[in-house]
Design a protein around this motif. Structure first.
Motif, PDB file in Angstrom:
ATOM      1  N   ILE A  15       0.828  -1.213   0.000  1.00  0.00           N
ATOM      2  CA  ILE A  15       0.000   0.000   0.000  1.00  0.00           C
ATOM      3  C   ILE A  15       0.866   1.267   0.000  1.00  0.00           C
ATOM      4  N   PHE A  16       2.086   1.148   0.569  1.00  0.00           N
ATOM      5  CA  PHE A  16       2.951   2.333   0.622  1.00  0.00           C
ATOM      6  C   PHE A  16       3.395   2.747  -0.781  1.00  0.00           C
ATOM      7  N   SER A  17       3.743   1.755  -1.585  1.00  0.00           N
ATOM      8  CA  SER A  17       4.150   2.063  -2.963  1.00  0.00           C
ATOM      9  C   SER A  17       2.949   2.542  -3.763  1.00  0.00           C
ATOM     10  N   LEU A  31       1.230  12.387   2.458  1.00  0.00           N
ATOM     11  CA  LEU A  31       1.309  12.057   3.887  1.00  0.00           C
ATOM     12  C   LEU A  31       0.994  10.563   4.063  1.00  0.00           C
ATOM     13  N   SER A  32       1.225   9.795   3.001  1.00  0.00           N
ATOM     14  CA  SER A  32       0.902   8.361   3.064  1.00  0.00           C
ATOM     15  C   SER A  32       2.104   7.569   3.591  1.00  0.00           C
ATOM     16  N   GLN A  33       3.021   7.196   2.700  1.00  0.00           N
ATOM     17  CA  GLN A  33       4.184   6.415   3.134  1.00  0.00           C
ATOM     18  C   GLN A  33       4.961   7.213   4.197  1.00  0.00           C
ATOM     19  N   GLY A  34       5.427   6.502   5.217  1.00  0.00           N
ATOM     20  CA  GLY A  34       6.107   7.201   6.301  1.00  0.00           C
ATOM     21  C   GLY A  34       7.564   7.483   6.001  1.00  0.00           C
ATOM     22  N   PHE A  35       7.868   8.751   5.750  1.00  0.00           N
ATOM     23  CA  PHE A  35       9.272   9.159   5.625  1.00  0.00           C
ATOM     24  C   PHE A  35       9.349  10.656   5.834  1.00  0.00           C
ATOM     25  N   ALA A 120      -1.853  -4.899  11.363  1.00  0.00           N
ATOM     26  CA  ALA A 120      -0.482  -5.398  11.424  1.00  0.00           C
ATOM     27  C   ALA A 120       0.335  -4.779  10.305  1.00  0.00           C
ATOM     28  N   TYR A 121       1.524  -4.339  10.628  1.00  0.00           N
ATOM     29  CA  TYR A 121       2.428  -3.823   9.604  1.00  0.00           C
ATOM     30  C   TYR A 121       2.514  -4.867   8.479  1.00  0.00           C
ATOM     31  N   ASP A 122       2.540  -4.404   7.262  1.00  0.00           N
ATOM     32  CA  ASP A 122       2.218  -5.316   6.152  1.00  0.00           C
ATOM     33  C   ASP A 122       3.281  -6.334   5.767  1.00  0.00           C
ATOM     34  N   ASN A 169       3.213   0.864  17.898  1.00  0.00           N
ATOM     35  CA  ASN A 169       2.577   0.150  16.791  1.00  0.00           C
ATOM     36  C   ASN A 169       2.338   1.062  15.585  1.00  0.00           C
ATOM     37  N   ASN A 170       2.807   0.605  14.454  1.00  0.00           N
ATOM     38  CA  ASN A 170       2.484   1.221  13.170  1.00  0.00           C
ATOM     39  C   ASN A 170       1.577   0.222  12.447  1.00  0.00           C
ATOM     40  N   PRO A 171       0.332   0.548  12.157  1.00  0.00           N
ATOM     41  CA  PRO A 171      -0.254   1.882  12.096  1.00  0.00           C
ATOM     42  C   PRO A 171      -1.134   2.289  13.291  1.00  0.00           C
ATOM     43  N   VAL A 200      10.870  -0.435  15.853  1.00  0.00           N
ATOM     44  CA  VAL A 200      11.557   0.562  15.017  1.00  0.00           C
ATOM     45  C   VAL A 200      11.225   2.004  15.396  1.00  0.00           C
ATOM     46  N   TYR A 201      10.085   2.213  16.088  1.00  0.00           N
ATOM     47  CA  TYR A 201       9.740   3.579  16.520  1.00  0.00           C
ATOM     48  C   TYR A 201      10.046   3.791  18.000  1.00  0.00           C
ATOM     49  N   GLU A 202      11.057   3.074  18.526  1.00  0.00           N
ATOM     50  CA  GLU A 202      11.345   3.117  19.972  1.00  0.00           C
ATOM     51  C   GLU A 202      11.506   4.540  20.522  1.00  0.00           C
ATOM     52  N   GLY A 231      16.804   4.229  10.214  1.00  0.00           N
ATOM     53  CA  GLY A 231      16.051   5.108   9.313  1.00  0.00           C
ATOM     54  C   GLY A 231      15.133   6.044  10.077  1.00  0.00           C
ATOM     55  N   LYS A 232      14.438   5.476  11.079  1.00  0.00           N
ATOM     56  CA  LYS A 232      13.480   6.280  11.843  1.00  0.00           C
ATOM     57  C   LYS A 232      14.198   7.202  12.826  1.00  0.00           C
ATOM     58  N   SER A 233      15.317   6.711  13.377  1.00  0.00           N
ATOM     59  CA  SER A 233      15.975   7.477  14.440  1.00  0.00           C
ATOM     60  C   SER A 233      16.866   8.593  13.904  1.00  0.00           C
ATOM     61  N   TYR A 315       5.334   8.160  13.891  1.00  0.00           N
ATOM     62  CA  TYR A 315       5.114   9.494  13.311  1.00  0.00           C
ATOM     63  C   TYR A 315       3.858   9.543  12.451  1.00  0.00           C
ATOM     64  N   PHE A 316       2.820   8.852  12.944  1.00  0.00           N
ATOM     65  CA  PHE A 316       1.566   8.811  12.215  1.00  0.00           C
ATOM     66  C   PHE A 316       0.406   9.284  13.080  1.00  0.00           C
ATOM     67  N   GLN A 317      -0.556   9.919  12.427  1.00  0.00           N
ATOM     68  CA  GLN A 317      -1.781  10.322  13.102  1.00  0.00           C
ATOM     69  C   GLN A 317      -2.948   9.633  12.408  1.00  0.00           C
ATOM     70  N   LEU A 360      -8.021   6.637   8.388  1.00  0.00           N
ATOM     71  CA  LEU A 360      -6.872   6.874   7.509  1.00  0.00           C
ATOM     72  C   LEU A 360      -5.658   7.247   8.360  1.00  0.00           C
ATOM     73  N   ARG A 361      -4.481   6.893   7.860  1.00  0.00           N
ATOM     74  CA  ARG A 361      -3.234   7.204   8.566  1.00  0.00           C
ATOM     75  C   ARG A 361      -2.491   8.303   7.814  1.00  0.00           C
ATOM     76  N   PHE A 362      -2.113   9.355   8.542  1.00  0.00           N
ATOM     77  CA  PHE A 362      -1.364  10.473   7.950  1.00  0.00           C
ATOM     78  C   PHE A 362       0.006  10.564   8.617  1.00  0.00           C
TER      79      PHE A 362
HETATM   80  N1  GLN Z   1       7.402   2.071   7.284  1.00  0.00           N
HETATM   81  C1  GLN Z   1       6.860   2.964   6.323  1.00  0.00           C
HETATM   82  C2  GLN Z   1       5.401   3.273   6.621  1.00  0.00           C
HETATM   83  O1  GLN Z   1       4.809   2.671   7.479  1.00  0.00           O
HETATM   84  C3  GLN Z   1       6.890   2.432   4.918  1.00  0.00           C
HETATM   85  C4  GLN Z   1       8.008   1.562   4.520  1.00  0.00           C
HETATM   86  C5  GLN Z   1       7.804   1.056   3.116  1.00  0.00           C
HETATM   87  O2  GLN Z   1       7.362   1.777   2.256  1.00  0.00           O
HETATM   88  N2  GLN Z   1       8.066  -0.175   2.933  1.00  0.00           N
HETATM   89  O3  GLN Z   1       4.855   4.103   5.960  1.00  0.00           O
END
Ligand code: GLN
Length: 381
Positions: A15-17, A31-35, A120-122, A169-171, A200-202, A231-233, A315-317, A360-362
């Protein structure tokens, strides 16, 4: 024509791609993929350059550069008051996803059950399926997203080989409490159940709450693979670098898969992060940094028609649109991207049955100007 029977017939493109591509195609705010859309530290960039210039450009040792593993052991001592041996308890990975894939594939066999919590994270379920395992899905109770441990106790049986937790937890943006780990300990005592703890979001935990790592729990630590992400830190998601902490016996198995998945992770970045970690512990400022972003974002949209769900970490709302539309969340997210020019992630993507709670996750890991644009659009919806 060759016949190819897919091992993952249900799996499409992540879904991120999908959402990032749609955002790009329609020139929408992403504001979709987390970066993050801001730079990492100049010092860290310079260190990477330096190590490339110093010709640290050949293979790193398979488990990772020793200096980096040592810096991580020192950090674990400071943060979690535990002694880790860099030689046989820490492995540098090509990001969190590879760490998770290797941990699952080196331990899960045909027919083993693995409990995962939804949303669950995908990347969890496909890794379990490729290993021949059976994902056992347990939904976190909406809207609190709490783990119902009584339910977990009912699902555990002699085939349960692993439980995956994701904290923060993401998301779901939820963090675990000490009591959750106590329950997990109680349910796994006397069994051979492994824990995979995705942390990863410790460092992104808000409102003066603290991250309760599996590493702090003596019993649980002995059965756990704990995955982390630089990456996150350090705001460098594109560097694809992380690490796994596990007791020697588990690390030994982990490396058997790791060495034949990536062999080793890129060398100059490992040296650069090791030196950076010895110079600075700026990960301690991350919670404050991201809490300000979260608060800026939610303050801006508090009068919108979306309902703001609590965000304890990551880093998601999450925003509920139940007062706006009864469209399916994927359709709604796509329509907002195309028509309103703002992209988000529909939560149904994180459920095997596509459970749709109209959420929705932003991602708020963005500069204020981008958040301002997002806020403006959200207020007009
Ligand atoms: N971890 C990122 C997120 O939750 C996405 C990572 C990815 O695109 N594989 O948005």
């Amino acid at each position: 024509m060759i016949q190819l029977k897919s091992k993952l017939p249900q799996v499409g493109t992540t879904i991120f791609s999908v959402m990032s591509a749609l955002a790009n195609e329609h020139n929408a705010i992403n504001l979709s993929q987390g970066f993050p859309n801001y730079s990492c530290s100049e010092r860290l960039k310079n260190l990477v350059n330096e190590y490339i210039q110093k010709d640290m450009n050949q293979y790193a040792p398979m488990p990772g550069v020793y200096e980096l593993r040592k810096a991580l052991a020192d950090k674990a001592k400071k943060l979690y008051n535990i002694e880790l041996n860099p030689n046989d308890e820490i492995t540098i990975t090509a990001g969190g996803t590879q760490a998770i894939f290797s941990a699952i594939n080196t331990t899960i066999r045909e027919g083993d059950e693995v409990i995962i919590f939804e949303p669950a994270y995908d990347c969890y379920a496909p890794a379990i399926l490729l290993a021949g395992g059976i994902p056992k899905y347990i939904e976190l109770e909406f809207p609190e997203y709490e783990i119902n441990w009584t339910h977990v106790a009912r699902v555990i049986n002699s085939k349960t080989k692993m439980i995956i937790i994701n904290n923060p937890n993401n998301p779901a943006t939820k963090i675990l409490k000490k009591q959750d780990l106590e329950m997990l300990d109680k349910l796994t005592q006397g069994t051979d159940i492994l824990i995979l703890s995705d942390e990863v979001y410790e460092h992104l935990v808000f409102d003066k709450k603290t991250h309760v790592s599996i590493l702090m729990h003596k019993n649980l630590r002995e059965r756990s693979f704990v995955c982390f992400s630089f990456g996150k830190s350090y705001h460098v998601t594109g560097w694809k670098i992380g690490y796994t902490i596990a007791p020697p016996k588990l690390t030994n198995e982990f490396r058997k898969a790791h060495q034949f998945t990536v062999f080793a992770v890129n060398t100059p970045i490992q040296y650069a992060i090791a030196q950076y970690m010895n110079e600075s512990d700026d990960y301690n400022t991350l919670s404050k940094f991201y809490q300000e972003k979260r608060d800026y974002f939610i303050k801006g949209i508090k009068n919108s028609r979306f309902e703001i769900l609590p965000c304890e970490g990551s880093y998601f709302q999450l925003l509920s649109y139940k007062n706006i539309s009864d469209e399916k969340d994927l359709d709604f997210a796509k329509r907002l991207t195309i028509e309103k020019k703002i992209a988000s992630i529909p939560l149904s993507a994180f459920y095997n049955k596509n459970t749709d709670n109209k959420v929705l996750r932003f991602c708020f890991a963005k500069t204020d100007d981008l958040l301002d644009k997002g806020i403006e659009i959200i207020n007009e919806i």
